[in-house]
Write an enzyme that holds these catalytic residues in place. Sequence first.
Site, PDB file in Angstrom:
ATOM      1  N   GLU A 139      -0.847  -0.710  -4.392  1.00 54.36           N
ATOM      2  CA  GLU A 139      -1.926   0.277  -4.284  1.00 54.36           C
ATOM      3  C   GLU A 139      -1.317   1.649  -4.501  1.00 54.36           C
ATOM      4  O   GLU A 139      -0.431   2.082  -3.770  1.00 54.36           O
ATOM      5  CB  GLU A 139      -2.582   0.192  -2.907  1.00 54.36           C
ATOM      6  CG  GLU A 139      -3.714   1.191  -2.691  1.00 54.36           C
ATOM      7  CD  GLU A 139      -3.244   2.550  -2.186  1.00 54.36           C
ATOM      8  OE1 GLU A 139      -3.757   3.575  -2.678  1.00 54.36           O
ATOM      9  OE2 GLU A 139      -2.345   2.584  -1.320  1.00 54.36           O
ATOM     10  N   ASP A 168       0.825  -1.211   0.000  1.00 51.82           N
ATOM     11  CA  ASP A 168       0.000   0.000   0.000  1.00 51.82           C
ATOM     12  C   ASP A 168       0.859   1.260   0.000  1.00 51.82           C
ATOM     13  O   ASP A 168       2.003   1.265   0.450  1.00 51.82           O
ATOM     14  CB  ASP A 168      -0.902   0.025   1.236  1.00 51.82           C
ATOM     15  CG  ASP A 168      -2.009  -1.014   1.158  1.00 51.82           C
ATOM     16  OD1 ASP A 168      -2.081  -1.703   0.130  1.00 51.82           O
ATOM     17  OD2 ASP A 168      -2.785  -1.128   2.121  1.00 51.82           O
TER      18      ASP A 168
END
Length: 680
Positions: free
Chosen positions: A379, A311
């Site tokens: 992400e 992420d």
Amino acid sequence: MAKEESKKDSLRMNMKGCTNNGFVQNEPVIEREIDSNQADLLKTSNVDIPFQELDLTTIKPYAGMPKEVLLLYSSQARYRVTREILFWLIIASVLVLISATIAIIILSPKCLDWWQISPIYQIYPRSFKDSNQDGNGDLKGIEEKLDHIINLNIKNVWITSFYKSSIKDFRYAVEDFREIDPIFGTMREFENLVAAIHDKGLKLILDFIPNHTSDNHIWFQLSRNRTGKYTDYYIWHNCTREGDSIKPPNNWLSIYGNSSWQYDDVRNQCYFHQFMKEQPDLNFRNPDVQEEIKEIIQFWLGKGVDGFSFDAVKFLLEATHLRNEPQVDKNQILVTNYSELYHDYTTTQVGMHDILRSFRQTMDRYSREPGRYRFMGTEARNQEDIEETMMYYGEPFVQEANFPLNFYLTEMNGLSGTKVFEVVESWMKNMPEGKWPNWMIGGPDIVRSSSRCGKDYVNVMNMLILTLPGTPITYYGEEIGMENLLREDVNESYDTILLSKSPMQWDNSSNAGFSESNQTWLPINTDYEVLNVEVQKTQATSPLKLYQELSSLRLNELLLSRGWLCYLWHDDNFVVYMRELDGLDRVFTIVLNFGDTAKVNLQALSIGFPEKASIKLSTMSINQGETVTTNAVTARKGEGLILEHKMPKLLHHQEAFKDKCLVTSKACYSSFLNILYDAC
């Protein structure tokens, strides 16, 4: 001489009706008839004749022949032509089999890997299932509910952050990347969960945010005290004092607003944080930091983890020159909101992709064992520039992520057929050749699909992501149409982040079957008595039943897993596309209605549609199995239809659809051999 005489005696005895079987000498045998030639031979048998000079044409084989006579017979050629023919036939057959095997291997398309075959089920662990009655979901609770995931025909489980953390930013201020937060359980319980997941044939993906840590992390404590190599583990710069206030090095802002620089009294410098002040950014320009993160990756891979979703990766590097970032409005005097700057110097810096590729290389060392390929997702929400997003796939000969997460369906401003088409087309056309797409309609920090799009469109959104090529990602609860919590039900800060994290609704018992505690960490949604897993198991038309049927169809139909995607039609209401595959004499036409009840005329497209088509699957089961006339296909509000029919010529072979048909992994089907091949 004695040995030679013994051989002759043995031969004479056998010719006279006696045999020497090598065990008992002069053993009588039953009299047998002999022909005249053998009789003549018997008359002269007292003459010493060398074995090699015996005329075997005058002596027929007989039971009990001594070894010497047998060897004489075995040296005579018999069926020579037949044997040679059989020999060369066997050689030719082996060569044909080897050649056919090599040809099949060469012509066969690459098999789909585990992260491509099945949808991915994303779990926010604190809200999935509480096993110890403390009001918080935990790892043991996930283990108890694995059968629910299996019943969805899903084989991949993605668990968001459960590392030892402070409560800040809801588990993303990590204090120790190698420890389980006590709220979720122990390392032993994690190991049991991994074993249970693998025993059931599932795979496990973990969240990992390498960009920052908690300010309680031991690394930060050592860094603020300038201890050894940890001195430069974080980004430190001098600040200017102006009275009682601190002037930061530049105008860089945190995504939560205000300056991204925080003064530290211990070190007497400012440290940089792109998120909350309790989450200092690591200095990834320091090679020691990179090695630390790679060792953590190896730690969890060694525990049996099958992949990671990394992420916030676009924040890994910042420019070293510390220039002010340009303002969106140059005339604005006071800039405090993140959206008021162009983040040219704090996101997607040169060298960031090299770091991600080094993560990929680390994971590849654990992917050499057959069946143990390690998945990597990233992400990075670069919504304004899809080309930047596509860079996370890597380069033709340099692997990076298996795919960057696709949030574009969750960012649409309103819902319509045209907007859905534009999102799908944009991803498919910009995606590098040979790469694999993914689709998601929800997540922990995203308004739930049923709240964002409306309850009427829950099923059609699920049908969309499960019939497009690529991997669908389902956030827990989307299979039953769970909604966001209402704002007035949440008392904690950052309530907008919490609204999509309400506890899973398993049944209509107390706390929706999530927990037996008197109080849960978040309130249960008020609709849990009528919207839960157990209720929907008994409803033939429930979102749960439809999801199971869709995921089963995707798993078993080559048209959906390997077929071409051809765009047919879109307007404010409809998106219509076809899935087809060379070698199959049928196609699927998917008709999705994102508006009110309306009709679409497929024959008007003039591409050879038959007059009638059968409904393979409908979001409204009352239509299932019916036949529709293709010149007036009616779809109710929020209805999706999968029509099955034949086509005179596949669309991707037609010049008019050259730019309207796309495929992720080219393949053709041979019904004769029941195999896929790519020499279409």
